[in-house]
Design an enzyme around this catalytic site. Structure first.
Site, PDB file in Angstrom:
ATOM      1  N   HIS A  78       0.833  -1.199   0.000  1.00  0.00           N
ATOM      2  CA  HIS A  78       0.000   0.000   0.000  1.00  0.00           C
ATOM      3  C   HIS A  78       0.877   1.262   0.000  1.00  0.00           C
ATOM      4  O   HIS A  78       2.041   1.220   0.376  1.00  0.00           O
ATOM      5  CB  HIS A  78      -0.982   0.001   1.178  1.00  0.00           C
ATOM      6  CG  HIS A  78      -0.344  -0.215   2.513  1.00  0.00           C
ATOM      7  ND1 HIS A  78      -0.018  -1.441   3.022  1.00  0.00           N
ATOM      8  CD2 HIS A  78       0.051   0.658   3.450  1.00  0.00           C
ATOM      9  CE1 HIS A  78       0.538  -1.320   4.201  1.00  0.00           C
ATOM     10  NE2 HIS A  78       0.596  -0.046   4.495  1.00  0.00           N
ATOM     11  N   PRO A 298       3.820   1.101  19.709  1.00  0.00           N
ATOM     12  CA  PRO A 298       3.582   0.623  18.337  1.00  0.00           C
ATOM     13  C   PRO A 298       3.012   1.661  17.388  1.00  0.00           C
ATOM     14  O   PRO A 298       2.814   1.372  16.209  1.00  0.00           O
ATOM     15  CB  PRO A 298       2.615  -0.556  18.540  1.00  0.00           C
ATOM     16  CG  PRO A 298       2.041  -0.391  19.888  1.00  0.00           C
ATOM     17  CD  PRO A 298       2.993   0.413  20.699  1.00  0.00           C
ATOM     18  N   LYS A 302       7.331   0.694  14.302  1.00  0.00           N
ATOM     19  CA  LYS A 302       8.790   0.730  14.177  1.00  0.00           C
ATOM     20  C   LYS A 302       9.535  -0.445  14.817  1.00  0.00           C
ATOM     21  O   LYS A 302      10.692  -0.706  14.474  1.00  0.00           O
ATOM     22  CB  LYS A 302       9.343   2.029  14.792  1.00  0.00           C
ATOM     23  CG  LYS A 302       9.037   3.262  13.969  1.00  0.00           C
ATOM     24  CD  LYS A 302       9.777   3.233  12.656  1.00  0.00           C
ATOM     25  CE  LYS A 302       9.352   4.332  11.722  1.00  0.00           C
ATOM     26  NZ  LYS A 302       9.632   4.050  10.326  1.00  0.00           N
TER      27      LYS A 302
HETATM   28  P1  RFL Z   1      10.891 -10.606  20.483  1.00  0.00           P
HETATM   29  O1  RFL Z   1       9.949 -10.783  19.340  1.00  0.00           O
HETATM   30  O2  RFL Z   1      10.357 -10.237  21.797  1.00  0.00           O
HETATM   31  O3  RFL Z   1      11.710 -11.964  20.590  1.00  0.00           O
HETATM   32  C1  RFL Z   1      12.556 -12.240  21.702  1.00  0.00           C
HETATM   33  C2  RFL Z   1      12.625 -13.739  21.905  1.00  0.00           C
HETATM   34  O4  RFL Z   1      13.507 -14.015  22.980  1.00  0.00           O
HETATM   35  C3  RFL Z   1      12.926 -15.027  23.804  1.00  0.00           C
HETATM   36  N1  RFL Z   1      13.516 -14.929  25.158  1.00  0.00           N
HETATM   37  C4  RFL Z   1      14.481 -15.745  25.618  1.00  0.00           C
HETATM   38  N2  RFL Z   1      15.112 -16.774  25.050  1.00  0.00           N
HETATM   39  C5  RFL Z   1      16.049 -17.423  25.793  1.00  0.00           C
HETATM   40  N3  RFL Z   1      16.351 -17.091  27.091  1.00  0.00           N
HETATM   41  C6  RFL Z   1      15.732 -16.050  27.687  1.00  0.00           C
HETATM   42  N4  RFL Z   1      16.032 -15.709  28.947  1.00  0.00           N
HETATM   43  C7  RFL Z   1      14.744 -15.324  26.942  1.00  0.00           C
HETATM   44  N5  RFL Z   1      13.945 -14.277  27.224  1.00  0.00           N
HETATM   45  C8  RFL Z   1      13.204 -14.039  26.134  1.00  0.00           C
HETATM   46  C9  RFL Z   1      11.444 -14.728  23.748  1.00  0.00           C
HETATM   47  O5  RFL Z   1      10.671 -15.882  24.080  1.00  0.00           O
HETATM   48  C10 RFL Z   1      11.271 -14.318  22.294  1.00  0.00           C
HETATM   49  O6  RFL Z   1      10.962 -15.407  21.457  1.00  0.00           O
HETATM   50  O7  RFL Z   1      12.032  -9.530  20.122  1.00  0.00           O
HETATM   51  P2  RFL Z   1      12.725  -9.181  18.728  1.00  0.00           P
HETATM   52  O8  RFL Z   1      13.148 -10.436  18.026  1.00  0.00           O
HETATM   53  O9  RFL Z   1      13.705  -8.135  19.043  1.00  0.00           O
HETATM   54  O10 RFL Z   1      11.544  -8.560  17.816  1.00  0.00           O
HETATM   55  C11 RFL Z   1      10.966  -7.332  18.151  1.00  0.00           C
HETATM   56  C12 RFL Z   1       9.500  -7.303  17.716  1.00  0.00           C
HETATM   57  O11 RFL Z   1       8.854  -8.451  18.218  1.00  0.00           O
HETATM   58  C13 RFL Z   1       8.766  -6.032  18.224  1.00  0.00           C
HETATM   59  O12 RFL Z   1       9.608  -4.911  18.167  1.00  0.00           O
HETATM   60  C14 RFL Z   1       7.509  -5.728  17.383  1.00  0.00           C
HETATM   61  O13 RFL Z   1       6.556  -6.739  17.487  1.00  0.00           O
HETATM   62  C15 RFL Z   1       6.892  -4.387  17.811  1.00  0.00           C
HETATM   63  N6  RFL Z   1       5.628  -4.090  17.106  1.00  0.00           N
HETATM   64  C16 RFL Z   1       5.622  -3.614  15.809  1.00  0.00           C
HETATM   65  N7  RFL Z   1       6.781  -3.433  15.145  1.00  0.00           N
HETATM   66  C17 RFL Z   1       6.775  -3.016  13.824  1.00  0.00           C
HETATM   67  O14 RFL Z   1       7.865  -2.839  13.244  1.00  0.00           O
HETATM   68  N8  RFL Z   1       5.598  -2.822  13.129  1.00  0.00           N
HETATM   69  C18 RFL Z   1       4.392  -2.997  13.723  1.00  0.00           C
HETATM   70  O15 RFL Z   1       3.369  -2.859  13.054  1.00  0.00           O
HETATM   71  C19 RFL Z   1       4.369  -3.380  15.124  1.00  0.00           C
HETATM   72  N9  RFL Z   1       3.202  -3.584  15.765  1.00  0.00           N
HETATM   73  C20 RFL Z   1       4.412  -4.295  17.754  1.00  0.00           C
HETATM   74  C21 RFL Z   1       3.204  -4.021  17.049  1.00  0.00           C
HETATM   75  C22 RFL Z   1       4.355  -4.765  19.066  1.00  0.00           C
HETATM   76  C23 RFL Z   1       3.131  -4.929  19.674  1.00  0.00           C
HETATM   77  N10 RFL Z   1       3.129  -5.389  21.018  1.00  0.00           N
HETATM   78  C24 RFL Z   1       2.599  -6.636  21.382  1.00  0.00           C
HETATM   79  C25 RFL Z   1       3.922  -4.675  21.976  1.00  0.00           C
HETATM   80  C26 RFL Z   1       1.981  -4.195  17.656  1.00  0.00           C
HETATM   81  C27 RFL Z   1       1.932  -4.620  18.989  1.00  0.00           C
HETATM   82  C28 RFL Z   1       0.587  -4.740  19.624  1.00  0.00           C
HETATM   83  C1  PHB Z   2      -0.595  -4.021  12.983  1.00  0.00           C
HETATM   84  O1  PHB Z   2      -0.554  -4.866  13.882  1.00  0.00           O
HETATM   85  O2  PHB Z   2      -1.080  -4.286  11.876  1.00  0.00           O
HETATM   86  C2  PHB Z   2      -0.042  -2.673  13.218  1.00  0.00           C
HETATM   87  C3  PHB Z   2       0.517  -2.356  14.449  1.00  0.00           C
HETATM   88  C4  PHB Z   2       1.044  -1.097  14.671  1.00  0.00           C
HETATM   89  C5  PHB Z   2       0.997  -0.140  13.671  1.00  0.00           C
HETATM   90  C6  PHB Z   2       0.434  -0.439  12.434  1.00  0.00           C
HETATM   91  C7  PHB Z   2      -0.093  -1.703  12.214  1.00  0.00           C
HETATM   92  O3  PHB Z   2       1.501   1.098  13.895  1.00  0.00           O
END
Ligand code: RFL
Ligand code: PHB
Length: 397
Positions: A78, A298, A302
């Protein structure tokens, strides 16, 4: 291998989320050996529903790494995301027009699945359910990681440790307080999100309403993702689907609300909102990447994109070290990664402030925010600046 319980690898990676798995895959492509230690089961990791929007730089990196086919098949391309404000006319943060590149909606869960698939195909070692991970001798010449698996204690000797274990992981905590500076903002609300097997509105739309923020997003033509701003202590029990849909629709302008197709939720969760940065992202032979080093709310999509850019810098640094004996990128890793991190921290903090209702917002604050929206709505220059940051700045050479 040095006996059943002791192994050696070049890079021990803590955490099998997107950062850890992508790092392991890119290192493999560069001829470097790694082992991933993940605390949770595979099923648990793949059940988590998180990010959905990829910057053009992340899309390119995934394609270049040979893990873009599924994204190109299933992702929703998009021109950018919309901002809607009460009943005013929404405007598009047009990354296609201003930066020449579209955004792609594609779920983090699908990316993680794909990374597990290619690591398995390439015989990469991922230890699931690795308990009590401990990091030793991080500043010495022979770092190692100890963990428990199936009741036995195992040791992984390595040259470097990559802390990719998210915000609650163990890696960052191994760095002594005197060697780490942290910066933090907690926000007085959370996001209540649902996934439903209904046709989405078709666009990513951020909405600001006096009742609070709302977001319409998507995963595929029959999978919608929606969020609403909720109280920080909200309880899922108080949010049956009907109440969620009713509240969601009230927060969008009527012409968007009318397009929302409701149905039973297949997932529902609450996420707190926080900005957090730990500096530096290196301590001795330990390098932090992704949420282990920083968290953003979020509201700018980023977090995952930053995890991907950290990993890009880190794999390049490790490959230059092992292949060419060149440590320049290892030395500059933290500074380079943090420049991009702070840009994203600023953007997501600013968007969060602009689009959410804060408990202490007064009429003055409201007028300022409305004026900011009107300026963005009217000014191609302001829109171009926002689009450039939303699309993500290029990776440094
Ligand atoms: P993760 O995904 O948290 O993975 C870390 C992994 O480490 C494991 N772990 C361990 N393993 C071994 N020993 C230990 N002691 C450990 N402790 C933890 C965990 O089980 C896990 O599997 O971190 P990583 O890889 O750095 O990835 C980061 C992303 O997950 C995060 O930044 C994003 O999801 C944030 N985020 C978004 N980011 C975007 O770029 N675009 C988006 O649209 C977006 N939407 C979001 C989001 C995060 C959200 N939440 C839930 C906060 C939307 C939401 C609602
Ligand atoms: C999504 O989960 O699709 C999502 C999350 C955070 C954003 C945009 C989209 O800022």
């Amino acid at each position: 291998m040095q006996g059943a319980q002791e192994q050696r690898t070049q890079v021990a990676i803590i955490g099998g989320g997107p950062a850890g798995l992508l790092l392991s895959h890119l290192l493999h492509l560069g001829g470097i050996d790694s082992v991933v230690l993940e605390r949770q089961s595979r099923a648990h990791v793949l059940k988590r529903i998180r990010a959905g929007v990829l910057e053009p730089g992340s899309v390119k990196l995934l394609r270049d790494a040979g893990v873009g086919q599924r994204m190109d098949r299933e992702g929703h391309v998009h021109d950018g995301s919309w901002i809607a404000w009460q009943d005013r006319e929404p405007f598009l943060i047009n990354t296609k027009a201003h930066c020449g590149k579209p955004m792609v909606s594609h779920g983090q869960t699908a990316i993680t699945e794909e990374l597990y698939r290619v690591r398995e195909r390439d015989a990469g070692l991922i230890v699931d359910e690795a308990e009590n991970v401990r990091l030793d001798d991080i500043t010495g010449g022979a770092p190692k990681v100890t963990y428990e698996k199936d009741g036995a204690t195992r040791t992984l000797a390595c040259d470097f440790i990559a802390g990719c274990d998210g915000f609650h992981g163990v890696s960052r905590r191994c760095i002594p307080a005197r060697a780490l500076r942290t910066f933090e903002r907690a926000y007085p609300f959370g996001w209540l999100g649902i996934m439903s097997e209904t046709p989405p509105v078709g666009e990513v739309i951020y909405a600001r309403h006096e009742r609070g923020f709302a977001l319409a997003s998507l995963r595929n033509p029959m999978l919608s993702r929606y969020y609403i701003q909720c109280d920080v202590g909200a309880d899922l029990m108080d949010w049956p689907d009907d109440r969620f849909w009713e509240e969601l629709k009230q927060r969008f302008p009527p012409e968007i609300a009318d397009k929302i197709v409701t149905g039973p939720s297949i997932e529902k969760s609450i996420a707190p909102l926080r900005s957090f940065v730990a500096e530096p992202m290196r301590y001795g032979r330990l390098f932090l990447a992704g949420d282990a080093a920083h968290i953003v709310p979020p509201t700018g999509a980023k977090g995952l994109n930053l995890a991907i850019s950290d990993v890009f810098y880190l794999q390049r640094a490790l490959i230059a070290h092992f292949r060419h004996g060149d440590d320049r990128y290892l030395e500059s890793y933290s500074d380079m990664a943090l420049r991009r991190v702070w840009g994203a921290v600023r953007l997501s903090w600013w968007l969060t402030k602009l689009l959410h209702v804060f408990p202490d917002d007064d009429e003055f604050e409201m007028r300022i925010k409305t004026s900011e929206f009107d300026y963005l709505h009217a000014s191609p220059n302001a829109q171009a600046a926002l689009a450039e940051q939303y699309a993500g700045l290029p990776f440094e050479e």
